[in-house]
Write a protein that holds these residues in place. Structure first.
Motif, PDB file in Angstrom:
ATOM      1  N   TRP A 225     -31.657  69.212  64.398  1.00  0.00           N
ATOM      2  CA  TRP A 225     -32.835  68.458  64.841  1.00  0.00           C
ATOM      3  C   TRP A 225     -32.430  67.159  65.524  1.00  0.00           C
ATOM      4  O   TRP A 225     -33.016  66.764  66.538  1.00  0.00           O
ATOM      5  N   ARG A 226     -31.394  66.508  65.014  1.00  0.00           N
ATOM      6  CA  ARG A 226     -31.030  65.173  65.506  1.00  0.00           C
ATOM      7  C   ARG A 226     -30.177  65.219  66.769  1.00  0.00           C
ATOM      8  O   ARG A 226     -30.270  64.332  67.617  1.00  0.00           O
ATOM      9  N   ALA A 227     -29.337  66.260  66.909  1.00  0.00           N
ATOM     10  CA  ALA A 227     -28.333  66.284  67.977  1.00  0.00           C
ATOM     11  C   ALA A 227     -28.931  66.805  69.279  1.00  0.00           C
ATOM     12  O   ALA A 227     -28.649  67.923  69.711  1.00  0.00           O
ATOM     13  N   ASP A 228     -29.741  65.992  69.923  1.00  0.00           N
ATOM     14  CA  ASP A 228     -30.274  66.325  71.246  1.00  0.00           C
ATOM     15  C   ASP A 228     -29.128  66.266  72.251  1.00  0.00           C
ATOM     16  O   ASP A 228     -28.500  65.205  72.417  1.00  0.00           O
ATOM     17  N   PRO A 229     -28.804  67.370  72.937  1.00  0.00           N
ATOM     18  CA  PRO A 229     -27.678  67.348  73.885  1.00  0.00           C
ATOM     19  C   PRO A 229     -27.805  66.296  74.975  1.00  0.00           C
ATOM     20  O   PRO A 229     -26.797  65.917  75.577  1.00  0.00           O
ATOM     21  N   ALA A 230     -29.014  65.828  75.238  1.00  0.00           N
ATOM     22  CA  ALA A 230     -29.211  64.805  76.263  1.00  0.00           C
ATOM     23  C   ALA A 230     -29.020  63.391  75.725  1.00  0.00           C
ATOM     24  O   ALA A 230     -29.038  62.429  76.501  1.00  0.00           O
ATOM     25  N   ASP A 231     -28.841  63.254  74.417  1.00  0.00           N
ATOM     26  CA  ASP A 231     -28.716  61.944  73.782  1.00  0.00           C
ATOM     27  C   ASP A 231     -27.310  61.813  73.206  1.00  0.00           C
ATOM     28  O   ASP A 231     -27.014  62.310  72.122  1.00  0.00           O
TER      29      ASP A 231
ATOM     30  N   ILE B  92     -21.459  70.006  69.153  1.00  0.00           N
ATOM     31  CA  ILE B  92     -22.141  68.713  69.115  1.00  0.00           C
ATOM     32  C   ILE B  92     -21.233  67.618  69.673  1.00  0.00           C
ATOM     33  O   ILE B  92     -21.652  66.772  70.469  1.00  0.00           O
ATOM     34  N   TYR B  93     -19.965  67.647  69.264  1.00  0.00           N
ATOM     35  CA  TYR B  93     -18.991  66.671  69.751  1.00  0.00           C
ATOM     36  C   TYR B  93     -18.856  66.757  71.266  1.00  0.00           C
ATOM     37  O   TYR B  93     -18.826  65.739  71.973  1.00  0.00           O
ATOM     38  N   ALA B  94     -18.783  67.987  71.799  1.00  0.00           N
ATOM     39  CA  ALA B  94     -18.613  68.187  73.237  1.00  0.00           C
ATOM     40  C   ALA B  94     -19.828  67.729  74.025  1.00  0.00           C
ATOM     41  O   ALA B  94     -19.698  67.358  75.206  1.00  0.00           O
ATOM     42  N   CYS B  95     -21.003  67.739  73.415  1.00  0.00           N
ATOM     43  CA  CYS B  95     -22.208  67.301  74.115  1.00  0.00           C
ATOM     44  C   CYS B  95     -22.124  65.826  74.518  1.00  0.00           C
ATOM     45  O   CYS B  95     -22.789  65.400  75.469  1.00  0.00           O
ATOM     46  N   GLN B  96     -21.291  65.055  73.811  1.00  0.00           N
ATOM     47  CA  GLN B  96     -21.134  63.646  74.157  1.00  0.00           C
ATOM     48  C   GLN B  96     -20.503  63.455  75.542  1.00  0.00           C
ATOM     49  O   GLN B  96     -20.731  62.438  76.187  1.00  0.00           O
ATOM     50  N   ASP B  97     -19.698  64.432  75.967  1.00  0.00           N
ATOM     51  CA  ASP B  97     -18.941  64.287  77.209  1.00  0.00           C
ATOM     52  C   ASP B  97     -19.364  65.289  78.279  1.00  0.00           C
ATOM     53  O   ASP B  97     -18.640  65.489  79.264  1.00  0.00           O
TER      54      ASP B  97
ATOM     55  N   CYS C 159     -25.899  62.588  69.276  1.00  0.00           N
ATOM     56  CA  CYS C 159     -24.876  63.604  68.999  1.00  0.00           C
ATOM     57  C   CYS C 159     -23.710  63.000  68.236  1.00  0.00           C
ATOM     58  O   CYS C 159     -23.168  63.616  67.307  1.00  0.00           O
ATOM     59  N   GLY C 160     -23.316  61.792  68.613  1.00  0.00           N
ATOM     60  CA  GLY C 160     -22.231  61.125  67.900  1.00  0.00           C
ATOM     61  C   GLY C 160     -22.573  60.863  66.455  1.00  0.00           C
ATOM     62  O   GLY C 160     -21.742  61.055  65.557  1.00  0.00           O
ATOM     63  N   ARG C 161     -23.813  60.440  66.203  1.00  0.00           N
ATOM     64  CA  ARG C 161     -24.215  60.172  64.820  1.00  0.00           C
ATOM     65  C   ARG C 161     -24.299  61.461  64.008  1.00  0.00           C
ATOM     66  O   ARG C 161     -23.908  61.495  62.837  1.00  0.00           O
ATOM     67  N   ALA C 162     -24.803  62.522  64.615  1.00  0.00           N
ATOM     68  CA  ALA C 162     -24.887  63.800  63.909  1.00  0.00           C
ATOM     69  C   ALA C 162     -23.491  64.326  63.582  1.00  0.00           C
ATOM     70  O   ALA C 162     -23.227  64.783  62.466  1.00  0.00           O
TER      71      ALA C 162
ATOM     72  N   ALA D  52     -20.925  73.281  75.725  1.00  0.00           N
ATOM     73  CA  ALA D  52     -21.892  72.260  76.129  1.00  0.00           C
ATOM     74  C   ALA D  52     -22.042  72.238  77.640  1.00  0.00           C
ATOM     75  O   ALA D  52     -23.151  72.059  78.170  1.00  0.00           O
ATOM     76  N   VAL D  53     -20.935  72.396  78.358  1.00  0.00           N
ATOM     77  CA  VAL D  53     -20.989  72.454  79.823  1.00  0.00           C
ATOM     78  C   VAL D  53     -21.716  73.717  80.266  1.00  0.00           C
ATOM     79  O   VAL D  53     -22.536  73.698  81.193  1.00  0.00           O
ATOM     80  N   LEU D  54     -21.431  74.829  79.634  1.00  0.00           N
ATOM     81  CA  LEU D  54     -22.011  76.113  80.020  1.00  0.00           C
ATOM     82  C   LEU D  54     -23.509  76.178  79.743  1.00  0.00           C
ATOM     83  O   LEU D  54     -24.285  76.671  80.567  1.00  0.00           O
ATOM     84  N   LEU D  55     -23.919  75.664  78.587  1.00  0.00           N
ATOM     85  CA  LEU D  55     -25.297  75.859  78.129  1.00  0.00           C
ATOM     86  C   LEU D  55     -26.209  74.666  78.378  1.00  0.00           C
ATOM     87  O   LEU D  55     -27.432  74.829  78.387  1.00  0.00           O
ATOM     88  N   GLY D  56     -25.648  73.483  78.525  1.00  0.00           N
ATOM     89  CA  GLY D  56     -26.485  72.309  78.744  1.00  0.00           C
ATOM     90  C   GLY D  56     -27.423  72.046  77.573  1.00  0.00           C
ATOM     91  O   GLY D  56     -27.011  72.033  76.413  1.00  0.00           O
TER      92      GLY D  56
END
Length: 314
Positions: free
Chosen positions: A277-283, A208-213, A287-290, A226-230
């Protein structure tokens, strides 16, 4: 264009995270502030994620007196060891951090702290961290120090694999085997199951943390799940979180926790489900809040374990 590290004129100053810790660091003298930021004292979530697994292990196996003393030592050890690891990470990853907006303002990447000074700081703090455990025993110092090489290797993992999160899970939860060995003399089935559960939890939180970047990491050449799976990263997070809950349930059976453990585990499962549910990788903001709710999640696991132990005494 590649951003040159340590060039403060080309990199924005770091924006402090909201919260009491960031405000405290923000009031420090300007010359001291980069050192405090390098130790991440303005961003304590990571320290809690290192300390709380040890507290969960304490809740499972310690008595009240041992629990209070060792719990305080683990708190200090966790803050120091996490600070040292982050300082080393900043030195080794300055070139990458300077290319990622969220990390470009870190002290070394922005040029506010020289790499040599940052390295001296993290070595000094890293050496002090296991010595804190000397208030418990020499064996505690040895076990605490044994986790240092794991943390030192972690910054290189994102260069060679898309799964640095697994290595982080093994490293950040080192307090679990430490507590079990110190208080029980070994690392039996219960300890191993708990270690597996919190490793699954850590993998999910770090993805989740990595999805931010993710987008910036692609440009900088940094690897992560996060890079591999999107967008499919959410499926991975859901899977490892489900594994965490399943292993916690097994832990409750293996250690004979009482009936009060199970409602607590349901609350934990609900909190982890909310994160998925909350941590949408596109948002990025979501992700930061989750991610920021994970210290709460750890405390919910601890309360469930403590409630289970109380139930066995009732």
């Amino acid at each position: 264009m590649t951003v040159t590290p340590h060039a403060p004129a080309r990199v924005p100053a770091r924006v402090p995270a909201p919260g009491r810790a960031a405000r405290w660091v923000g009031r420090a003298p300007a010359g001291v502030r980069p050192y405090l930021e390098s130790l991440r004292l303005d961003r304590p979530v990571g320290s809690w994620l290192l300390v709380v697994p040890g507290w969960i292990a304490l809740g499972a196996v310690s008595g009240p007196r041992d629990g209070v003393l060792l719990g305080l030592l683990l708190l200090v050890y966790g803050v120091l060891s996490r600070g040292a690891a982050c300082g080393l990470n900043d030195v080794l990853d300055a070139r990458f951090d300077a290319q990622v907006p969220r990390t470009a303002g870190r002290p070394v990447a922005s040029g506010r702290l020289a790499p040599g000074r940052a390295l001296v700081l993290c070595v000094a703090v890293g050496a002090a961290a296991p010595l804190v455990m000397g208030f418990w025993s020499v064996e505690a110092v040895v076990w605490a120090a044994a986790g240092a090489p794991l943390a030192a290797v972690y910054p290189y993992m994102k260069r060679v694999t898309h799964w640095p999160h697994v290595w982080l899970g093994i490293t950040i939860n080192w307090t679990v085997p430490l507590v079990y060995v110190l208080l029980t003399g070994g690392f039996g089935l219960g300890g191993r199951v708990l270690y597996g559960a919190v490793i699954c939890w850590a993998v999910g939180t770090d993805v989740i943390y990595a999805c931010q970047d993710r987008e910036a990491d692609v440009r900088a050449g940094v690897r992560s799940a996060a890079v591999l799976l999107g967008r499919r990263s959410r499926v991975l997070v859901g899977g490892v979180y489900a594994g965490c809950v399943a292993l916690l349930a097994w832990f409750g059976v293996v250690t004979g926790l009482g009936p009060l453990f199970w409602p607590g585990l349901c609350v934990v499962a609900g909190q982890l489900g909310w994160q998925v549910w909350r941590a949408d990788p596109a948002d990025v903001a979501a992700c930061g809040r989750a991610f920021a709710t994970n210290p709460l999640c750890g405390l919910l696991i601890l309360l469930a374990v403590l409630a289970g132990r109380i139930g066995t005494l009732g």
